[in-house]
Structure formats: C-alpha cells, structure tokens
Design a protein around this motif. Structure first.
Motif, mmCIF file in Angstrom:
data_model
loop_
_atom_site.group_PDB
_atom_site.id
_atom_site.type_symbol
_atom_site.label_atom_id
_atom_site.label_comp_id
_atom_site.label_asym_id
_atom_site.label_seq_id
_atom_site.Cartn_x
_atom_site.Cartn_y
_atom_site.Cartn_z
ATOM 1 N N LEU A 150 -9.099 2.423 2.260
ATOM 2 C CA LEU A 150 -8.768 1.494 3.041
ATOM 3 C C LEU A 150 -9.966 0.769 3.756
ATOM 4 O O LEU A 150 -10.058 -0.332 4.208
ATOM 5 N N ASP A 151 -10.846 1.638 4.100
ATOM 6 C CA ASP A 151 -12.361 1.237 4.775
ATOM 7 C C ASP A 151 -13.303 0.919 3.906
ATOM 8 O O ASP A 151 -14.411 0.344 4.344
ATOM 9 N N THR A 170 -6.768 7.432 1.628
ATOM 10 C CA THR A 170 -7.037 7.170 2.856
ATOM 11 C C THR A 170 -8.117 6.324 3.055
ATOM 12 O O THR A 170 -8.163 5.291 3.768
ATOM 13 N N TYR A 195 0.892 -1.099 -0.254
ATOM 14 C CA TYR A 195 -0.105 0.024 0.066
ATOM 15 C C TYR A 195 0.969 1.251 -0.064
ATOM 16 O O TYR A 195 1.972 1.354 0.798
ATOM 17 N N ILE A 199 -1.813 -1.215 -3.581
ATOM 18 C CA ILE A 199 -2.981 -0.380 -3.420
ATOM 19 C C ILE A 199 -2.349 1.248 -3.515
ATOM 20 O O ILE A 199 -1.971 1.597 -2.726
ATOM 21 N N LEU A 251 -12.425 -3.385 -0.895
ATOM 22 C CA LEU A 251 -10.847 -3.607 -1.020
ATOM 23 C C LEU A 251 -10.422 -5.071 -0.480
ATOM 24 O O LEU A 251 -9.614 -5.956 -1.111
#
Length: 247
Positions: free
Chosen positions: A211-212, A208, A39, A65, A216
C-alpha cells in the motif's frame, strides 16, 4: 423459522440494492463506465457492487488489490483449518492483535491465556487487560475491532464460491511480490468469476507494505477506464449487450 429468516434477509438485500442503485444513478451516467477498487476483504464488496451494476445495465471495470473470494477463503482456511470453531477464531484473533501491540510478549504464552478461557466474556476481559496497558486504542475501539475482524474472517472462511453470478466486467488484479499464499492460480481464480479480461500486475511488497509502494496509485490511475485508451475495453463498453435492470 429459517425460511422466514432467509425471506427477511432477501427483502432487506433488495431494499439495500434499490437505494444503492438510486444513489449511483444520481452520480453516474449510463454511458459512463464505473470504476470500483477493492483491497483485501474489500474485494468481496467490490465484486458484489459490480454484479449489482451489471444487472442494472451499467458497464465498467474492477481493480482488486491483493484480494479475491478464492484467495481469501483459501488463505483463511490455511490458518484456521477446515473444522475451526468460533472459539478457535477468537483465540487466534486476540492473540494476534496482542502480538501486534506488544511484540515483546511471548506468543505461545499469550495464545495459552486465551485458549484456556472457554467463555468469550472471559477472553475479552483478559484482552482488556492488555488493551489498558497501551494508549493507542480505546476499550470500545478494541472491542469493535475484534468483533468486526471476527465477522469478516468467518464470512471469508464460510463463503460459498458457487453462489456468485459470473460477471462480464474486466478485472485488474494487483498482487505483491511477497505473496501470502502459494497454492493458488496466479490470477487468484478471478478468471472463474468473470468472462471479461483479467490483467495481472505485480509490485514490490507484501499484503500490507504494498500500500506504500508508489507504483500502486500510478497503476490505479493508469487503469481508470475514463482515461485509458484501451480498444478492447471500448469495444466491451460498446458491444456487450445491456442486461435488463433488476431492482
């Protein structure tokens, strides 16, 4: 002196590679594909690990990522400029971190506080004044965070894009819909890094918040070479000539 330093670094790198490969061989069979995920800045490390594994005769897949050397170098220089100094970078880092911790502070005044201090010691003393106003980070952690970020960003900005070997490993790139950089190829120039297949996946979010996104981990699991039924990948594992191991 510089030649001597370069020689020492080369020896250290070879030792590190040797022990890394020993650990991998203990866990990964030569017939099993590796699967490396990186990432952001971790894409540098992921690509280097894939290069090492290829040279040792292993085959597998990379999943990156929102990161690649071309993307991160270009993004860094877009913020810093081509002629940035270490002083400029520390000013930007320190003021940005303060902004994150204390969003109510006036950004221009914070930036001025750091830029008018020439010595790094004085910049850090001012930074510690802000750190001591909060309970989230300790002084030691805050110092380590700043210097670690400095090294990473400086490395990304100065990275020589022509030094890396061309891979054969297929790469999956997962990008956010809200991109941080417009002036770059859709695949972040990964097709210049590998002769293997490059697959692009776009999900909602930014660098950012992506990632939530529940998509993903779903994509990460789906692209695992040990579970996917991809005939092209199976042919790659079977047909690509093994590379003579280099230790």
């Amino acid at each position: 002196m510089q030649i001597f330093i370069n020689h020492v670094i080369s020896v250290i790198n070879k030792i590190a590679i040797f022990y890394f490969l020993q650990d991998v061989k203990a866990e990964l069979k030569s017939t099993e594909p590796f699967y490396i995920i990186g990432y952001s800045y971790g894409s540098f490390i992921a690509l280097k690990l894939a290069e090492m594994l290829e040279k040792a005769g292993y085959r597998g897949q990379l999943l990156l990522i929102d990161g690649s050397p071309h993307f991160l170098k270009k993004l860094t220089l877009a913020h810093l400029g081509d002629d940035f100094s270490d002083n400029d970078l520390y000013n930007l880092l320190l003021s940005s971190i303060v902004k994150q911790i204390f969003p109510e502070e006036i950004q221009e005044l914070v930036a001025l506080e750091f830029s008018k201090r020439e010595e790094l010691t004085n910049k850090m003393l001012k930074f510690m004044e802000y750190v001591n106003k909060q309970n989230l980070y300790s002084e030691e952690y805050a110092k380590s965070m700043v210097h670690a970020m400095f090294r990473r960003i400086r490395m990304a900005a100065n990275y020589d894009l022509d030094t890396s070997d061309i891979l054969t490993t297929p790469i999956v790139l997962i990008r956010p819909a809200e991109v941080s950089l417009q002036d770059i190829e859709e695949d972040y120039c990964l097709s210049k890094i590998t002769t293997g297949k490059v697959v692009l996946k776009v999900i909602e979010g930014n660098h950012t918040s992506m990632l939530d996104n529940p998509m993903l981990p779903q994509i990460i699991n789906e692209m695992d070479p040990s579970v996917q039924e991809d005939k092209n990948f199976e042919e790659y594992i079977r047909d690509v000539k093994p590379i003579t191991p280099v230790l």
